[in-house]
Scaffold this motif. Structure first.
Motif, PDB file in Angstrom:
ATOM      1  N   GLU A 113       0.822  -1.212   0.000  1.00  0.00           N
ATOM      2  CA  GLU A 113       0.000   0.000   0.000  1.00  0.00           C
ATOM      3  C   GLU A 113       0.855   1.260   0.000  1.00  0.00           C
ATOM      4  OE1 GLU A 113      -0.370  -2.547   2.062  1.00  0.00           O
ATOM      5  OE2 GLU A 113      -2.196  -3.427   1.198  1.00  0.00           O
ATOM      6  N   GLU A 114       2.018   1.196   0.621  1.00  0.00           N
ATOM      7  CA  GLU A 114       2.900   2.364   0.708  1.00  0.00           C
ATOM      8  C   GLU A 114       3.748   2.559  -0.542  1.00  0.00           C
ATOM      9  OE1 GLU A 114       4.066   2.546   5.438  1.00  0.00           O
ATOM     10  OE2 GLU A 114       4.950   0.952   4.199  1.00  0.00           O
ATOM     11  N   ARG A 115       3.952   1.505  -1.293  1.00  0.00           N
ATOM     12  CA  ARG A 115       4.968   1.513  -2.352  1.00  0.00           C
ATOM     13  C   ARG A 115       4.703   2.548  -3.438  1.00  0.00           C
ATOM     14  NH1 ARG A 115       5.860  -3.979  -2.825  1.00  0.00           N
ATOM     15  NH2 ARG A 115       7.273  -3.680  -1.045  1.00  0.00           N
ATOM     16  N   ALA A 116       3.470   2.672  -3.885  1.00  0.00           N
ATOM     17  CA  ALA A 116       3.168   3.605  -4.970  1.00  0.00           C
ATOM     18  C   ALA A 116       3.464   5.043  -4.556  1.00  0.00           C
ATOM     19  CB  ALA A 116       1.706   3.466  -5.385  1.00  0.00           C
ATOM     20  N   ASP A 117       3.083   5.403  -3.326  1.00  0.00           N
ATOM     21  CA  ASP A 117       3.339   6.765  -2.847  1.00  0.00           C
ATOM     22  C   ASP A 117       4.830   7.016  -2.706  1.00  0.00           C
ATOM     23  OD1 ASP A 117       2.427   9.347  -1.708  1.00  0.00           O
ATOM     24  OD2 ASP A 117       3.338   8.557   0.128  1.00  0.00           O
ATOM     25  N   ARG A 118       5.550   6.046  -2.189  1.00  0.00           N
ATOM     26  CA  ARG A 118       6.993   6.226  -2.018  1.00  0.00           C
ATOM     27  C   ARG A 118       7.712   6.307  -3.361  1.00  0.00           C
ATOM     28  NH1 ARG A 118       8.779   2.832   3.433  1.00  0.00           N
ATOM     29  NH2 ARG A 118       7.329   3.919   4.823  1.00  0.00           N
ATOM     30  N   LEU A 119       7.262   5.519  -4.317  1.00  0.00           N
ATOM     31  CA  LEU A 119       7.857   5.603  -5.653  1.00  0.00           C
ATOM     32  C   LEU A 119       7.660   6.994  -6.248  1.00  0.00           C
ATOM     33  CD1 LEU A 119       7.039   2.203  -7.400  1.00  0.00           C
ATOM     34  CD2 LEU A 119       9.299   3.257  -7.167  1.00  0.00           C
ATOM     35  N   ARG A 120       6.467   7.544  -6.063  1.00  0.00           N
ATOM     36  CA  ARG A 120       6.190   8.892  -6.583  1.00  0.00           C
ATOM     37  C   ARG A 120       7.089   9.923  -5.921  1.00  0.00           C
ATOM     38  NH1 ARG A 120       3.542  12.911  -4.445  1.00  0.00           N
ATOM     39  NH2 ARG A 120       2.725  11.608  -2.765  1.00  0.00           N
TER      40      ARG A 120
END
Length: 306
Positions: A113-120
């Motif tokens: 769940e956190e990965r997409a935000d952190r990638l951005r």
């Protein structure tokens, strides 16, 4: 060696322990000029070419560019500058690798769940990270009339330097700080309104005084001492009083406490929270110093019954 005291390209290559192709490459690049040509047009090299070739090979093992090697061969005193330049470049490369490693660990250890935000967030930051956007943010925030020398010291103190060997959490803190500074969000007005209606406001006086007050606060912050009245608080209050053309009185302290409470801004609070995660040990942020002094002022007023 040939009768004329010169070497063929094959003999030079054999003595140096390299291939003929290598000797020809350096010759073609102008690093190893031939002393003469045979009747058939073949290159001939003098005894000094062996030492020159060995020097070239030594410098190439350090990955020095051909252009830098040419400088060193023609000017022996250029070696120090060339080495310094290479060390600086290598330091940047290592910093980028360490930052990349920490960013990868950050992605590896987070939830799906956190990965997409952190990638951005990470994708918006260069590697190694650049602080230009943070400096630009402060130039927008600070008063327009503030002298350039003050803008310089405030920006230098307020913009955190990315750690040379960051933890994953610090990569995330910097990425979030970068996002805060570049997102189209309300920018807090750091030009404090006057505690007294109609009073003149002189930002240069204020920020000179605040710089001194923050410096006086640093030892207490580093030692973990609770906010308290004293020289640092007096300097803090005097900075505001002087900026607004008034004196440090009990009434002014009450109005200043109210002013500071009203002018607090969630964006700036978030900025200093993230900057604190990047600060080096023993180097408190300006935001931490400001909060310490605000708390000291409130405590002082409580003891005096406001």
């Amino acid at each position: 060696m040939l009768p004329d005291g010169l070497w063929s390209i094959g003999e030079l290559a054999g003595r140096a322990g390299v291939t003929v192709k290598t000797v020809r490459y350096y010759s073609d690049r102008g690093l190893l000029p031939a002393a003469a040509r045979s009747a058939g047009g073949h290159r001939r090299y003098g005894p000094g070419a062996l030492d020159r070739l060995r020097t070239i090979r030594s410098l190439r093992t350090l990955d020095l560019p051909v252009a830098d090697i040419d400088r060193v061969l023609d000017h022996e005193d250029a070696l120090e500058d060339v080495v310094a330049g290479q060390l600086k470049e290598l330091g940047s490369q290592l910093a980028a690798l360490r930052w990349r490693e920490a960013a990868l660990r950050l992605l590896r250890d987070c939830t799906a769940e956190e990965r997409a935000d952190r990638l951005r967030l990470i994708g918006a930051v260069s590697t190694p990270p650049d602080t230009t956007a943070l400096a630009r943010y402060w130039r927008r925030v600070l008063p327009v009339r503030l002298p350039a020398r003050q803008v310089a010291w405030i920006t230098d103190a307020a913009v955190p330097r990315p750690p040379a060997d960051p933890e994953p959490a610090q990569v995330l803190a910097f990425a979030r700080l970068h996002a805060l500074a570049t997102t189209d969000c309300p920018v807090p007005d750091r030009r404090p309104p006057s505690p007294e209606p109609g009073a003149e406001y002189r930002p240069g006086v204020l920020y000179d005084g605040l710089g001194e007050a923050y410096e006086l606060t640093a030892p207490a912050l580093c030692a973990g001492r609770e906010p308290h009245a004293g020289e640092a608080l007096d300097c803090f209050v005097s900075a505001y009083a002087g900026a607004h053309g008034t004196r440090d009185t009990p009434a002014f302290r009450r109005s200043l406490a109210s002013l500071l409470e009203r002018s607090a801004h969630p964006v700036m609070d978030r900025y200093w929270q993230l900057a604190g995660e990047l600060a080096a040990p023993g180097h408190p942020t300006l935001g931490a110093a400001h909060d310490w002094l605000r708390t000291a002022l409130d405590g002082h007023l409580r003891l005096r019954g406001r």
